[in-house]
Design a protein around this motif. Structure first.
Motif, PDB file in Angstrom:
ATOM      1  N   THR B 141       0.855  -1.080  -0.086  1.00  0.00           N
ATOM      2  CA  THR B 141      -0.041  -0.161  -0.072  1.00  0.00           C
ATOM      3  C   THR B 141       0.969   1.210   0.146  1.00  0.00           C
ATOM      4  O   THR B 141       1.285   1.634   1.048  1.00  0.00           O
ATOM      5  N   PHE B 167       3.242  -4.741  -6.506  1.00  0.00           N
ATOM      6  CA  PHE B 167       1.774  -4.245  -6.888  1.00  0.00           C
ATOM      7  C   PHE B 167       1.125  -3.322  -5.750  1.00  0.00           C
ATOM      8  O   PHE B 167       1.127  -3.391  -4.709  1.00  0.00           O
ATOM      9  N   SER B 168       0.427  -2.476  -6.540  1.00  0.00           N
ATOM     10  CA  SER B 168      -0.248  -1.468  -5.592  1.00  0.00           C
ATOM     11  C   SER B 168      -1.547  -1.942  -5.025  1.00  0.00           C
ATOM     12  O   SER B 168      -2.541  -2.326  -5.742  1.00  0.00           O
ATOM     13  N   VAL B 169      -1.489  -1.972  -3.851  1.00  0.00           N
ATOM     14  CA  VAL B 169      -2.641  -2.566  -3.215  1.00  0.00           C
ATOM     15  C   VAL B 169      -3.846  -1.731  -2.852  1.00  0.00           C
ATOM     16  O   VAL B 169      -3.640  -0.631  -2.716  1.00  0.00           O
ATOM     17  N   ARG B 170      -4.942  -1.991  -3.127  1.00  0.00           N
ATOM     18  CA  ARG B 170      -6.193  -1.361  -2.779  1.00  0.00           C
ATOM     19  C   ARG B 170      -7.099  -2.211  -1.889  1.00  0.00           C
ATOM     20  O   ARG B 170      -6.544  -3.012  -1.236  1.00  0.00           O
ATOM     21  N   TYR B 171      -8.230  -1.578  -1.577  1.00  0.00           N
ATOM     22  CA  TYR B 171      -9.026  -2.045  -0.548  1.00  0.00           C
ATOM     23  C   TYR B 171      -9.801  -3.405  -0.658  1.00  0.00           C
ATOM     24  O   TYR B 171     -10.052  -3.962   0.240  1.00  0.00           O
ATOM     25  N   ASP B 172      -9.695  -3.921  -2.042  1.00  0.00           N
ATOM     26  CA  ASP B 172     -10.259  -5.305  -1.890  1.00  0.00           C
ATOM     27  C   ASP B 172      -9.010  -6.087  -2.318  1.00  0.00           C
ATOM     28  O   ASP B 172      -8.178  -5.848  -2.984  1.00  0.00           O
ATOM     29  N   THR B 174      -9.387  -8.513  -4.751  1.00  0.00           N
ATOM     30  CA  THR B 174      -9.371  -9.414  -6.088  1.00  0.00           C
ATOM     31  C   THR B 174      -8.069  -9.870  -6.583  1.00  0.00           C
ATOM     32  O   THR B 174      -7.777 -10.964  -7.256  1.00  0.00           O
ATOM     33  N   ARG B 180      -2.917 -12.805  -9.157  1.00  0.00           N
ATOM     34  CA  ARG B 180      -2.061 -11.973  -9.727  1.00  0.00           C
ATOM     35  C   ARG B 180      -0.844 -11.252  -8.940  1.00  0.00           C
ATOM     36  O   ARG B 180      -0.002 -10.735  -9.233  1.00  0.00           O
TER      37      ARG B 180
END
Lengths: 249, 330
Positions: B141, B167-172, B174, B180
């Motif tokens: 993040t 990898f730029s983490v977001r809140y979900d 998936t 991935r």
């Protein structure tokens, strides 16, 4: 027109800062709660170039999203202007989709389109499309009786002419709606970047929030505001030129 | 007309200032206090809830309102603004605030082990050393604690950004579900049991990469108050700390588990009971990792390491001497 937009923005921004600084110094708050002038200036110098590039990235997506939205809204608005089942269906759909919070829809968009350019574009378009659509429908479904009556009684009225008359007579309203929708497109893009993208000013604001850095956020807000003011000013000038061009025909 | 508008504007401005000031007075002058948590009500704040529900604050003459936190909440800001008298903040928040002159004081450290760890599928990967991350897609993040921690781990292991794919983490989750991303940052005692169950249902097993096991001790949630509160109402601070830590001690007692879960369910209605139980067990292991661990104890070395890391990564411009604002609870 353009310079007025810009100096008005400066007044608003400076007033905002003035309120913040008044609160800061009256309550003796630290720079952590509200940054001091020196801190703000230092941050501004440090992140200015990076944030300008981020804002340019964001506004590019917002402009494309807005162009798509305006185009689609005009097409659908013209089709849905009559009081037919289709017209009312479009209105209901528009009102409903507007009511959905974008943060709830965003995960579906990211699953379908990934977290790159397309998702940002789609969210920007979604946020600004429906308000434009409703305005276009409202403008296009309102007859201009004085002018249209003549063409109707002489049997020369066609749908293209009807659309032209209504558009021309409401050009000021249309320009205001399109110019106003720039704000929505920008807000939509920033929301999309904030939620998930890896680029743009929304993404930088998210990082600044993680770091509780209000100075960075104030810098970002300044750049967003100034960029939007310039863009809206340009849209107004374009609207004025279009009207002038139409009137001279 | 313009004069009226001016008068109204000035009145509204002054009114808002007075309103803010009165908020501070109310919060600090009486023995009522707002306690702002870092996150939403779930197992990771069970001790805070337990102390409130079981009357530990009241027993010490305090009327404490425990308020949920969230991403948009910042307890340290609320302390300064007088909206809260106590709060929970992570060490990096405290250190950042100190760097900007905030008069914050640490009165207890809740997590002895940082719950922020990385989850990965154990069938394809075994991360026993930081070097095992080489060539892997690592979720981070940007701007978050996990970025700081991962960068420190990588620097210690001599890895650069070229060695991994970030990898730029977001809140979900998936991208992690879709495989991935190989390793994904999670809070071990809140999100991890949910992910573990979902993947378990698909026949996949998971493991965790714990930065502390590789020498990076980055302090997580701690209880904070303002310097003014500490100086002017030392008794309130003392009583609050004692009540809170008693709440935590009791909430983590094995014999109280059923009662604790019942209490928690009043506040967290969305988490399934089996997940909630797991979250509680993990929270216990992070707050009281050893039988003789005294809840709330300050790991000064870890605080100093956290400051050093932040300094090295230019997150603060100069040292803040964090040890000076730490008041040991015992």
């Amino acid at each position: 027109m353009l310079h007025r937009r810009i100096y008005q923005f400066f007044i608003i921004y400076l007033l905002g800062l003035l309120v913040l600084f008044s609160v800061k110094y009256l309550l003796d708050l630290s720079d952590y709660v509200i940054p001091g002038l020196e801190d703000l200036a230092q941050t501004f110098r440090t992140v200015f170039l990076r944030y300008v590039s981020d804002v340019v990235d964001t506004i590019s997506v917002a402009v494309i999203g807005q162009v798509i939205s305006v185009f689609m809204a005009i097409v659908v608005g013209v089709l849905g202007r009559q009081t037919t089942w289709f017209g009312s269906f479009i209105k209901v759909a528009a009102y409903n989709v507007q009511a959905y919070p974008i943060v709830a829809i965003a995960p579906i968009i990211f699953i379908l389109f990934g977290d790159g350019f397309l998702s940002r574009l789609l969210i920007a378009a979604m946020i600004c499309y429906f308000p434009i659509l409703l305005s276009v429908i409202s403008i296009m479904s309102e007859p201009v009786h004085d002018i249209e009556h003549f063409y109707r009684v002489t049997g020369r009225m066609r749908w293209q002419l009807e659309v032209k008359i209504r558009a021309f007579e409401n050009l000021n309203k249309l320009t205001t709606v399109i110019s106003g929708s720039a704000t929505l497109a920008m807000a939509g893009t920033i929301v999309a970047e904030f939620i998930a993208a890896n680029a743009g000013i929304g993404y930088s604001i998210r990082i600044a929030l993680y770091q509780s850095d209000l100075a960075k956020i104030l810098t970002a807000l300044f750049l967003i505001g100034i960029t939007l003011s310039v863009y809206q000013g340009l849209l107004e000038i374009a609207g004025y030129l279009v009207k002038k061009g139409w009137a001279s025909h | 007309m313009n004069r009226h508008i001016k008068k109204i504007s000035v009145f509204l401005f002054l009114f808002s200032i007075c309103f803010s000031l009165s908020g501070i007075r109310v919060s600090e002058a009486s023995e009522t206090a707002v306690y702002r948590l870092k996150w939403l009500f779930n197992a990771s704040v069970i001790g805070d809830i337990y102390a409130d529900v079981h009357g530990h604050f009241k027993a010490r003459g305090l009327d404490v309102t425990v308020k949920e936190g969230g991403p948009e909440r910042d307890a340290i800001r609320e302390l300064e603004l007088g909206y809260a008298a106590f709060g929970v903040a992570s060490a990096d928040q405290v250190i950042r605030a100190l760097a900007k002159g905030s008069p914050v004081v640490v009165i207890a450290q809740l997590f002895q082990i940082n719950p922020l760890q990385w989850i990965y599928r154990s069938e394809n990967l075994d991360v026993t050393r930081v070097e095992d991350l080489k060539g892997k897609v690592v979720g981070i993040t940007f701007g978050g604690n996990d970025e700081t921690i991962m960068r420190t781990l990588m620097a210690k292991a001599g890895l650069t950004e070229k060695d991994i794919s970030v990898f730029s983490v977001r809140y979900d989750y998936t991208p992690f579900y879709q495989k991935r991303v190989d390793v994904w940052p999670v809070y071990r005692n809140s999100q991890a049991p949910i992910l573990e169950k979902k993947l378990g249902d698909l026949g996949e097993s998971v493991a965790y990469f714990n930065p502390a096991a590789h020498g990076v001790k980055f302090v997580a949630n701690s209880v904070v108050t303002s310097k003014r509160m500490m100086e002017e109402q030392a008794d309130v601070v003392k009583n609050f700390t004692s009540a809170l830590l008693q709440g935590w001690e009791e909430a983590l007692e094995l014999e109280n588990e059923e009662d604790v879960l019942k209490t928690l369910r009043q506040f967290d209605k969305d988490t399934p009971p089996d997940i909630m139980r797991k979250q509680l067990v993990i929270t216990r292991s992070l707050i009281k990792p050893f039988k003789d661990t005294r809840i709330g104890m300050i790991d000064l070395e870890a605080w100093q390491q956290t400051e050093k890391i932040m300094l090295e990564q230019n997150q603060i411009p100069s040292p803040v001497a964090v040890e000076k604002v730490i008041r040991k609870p015992f």
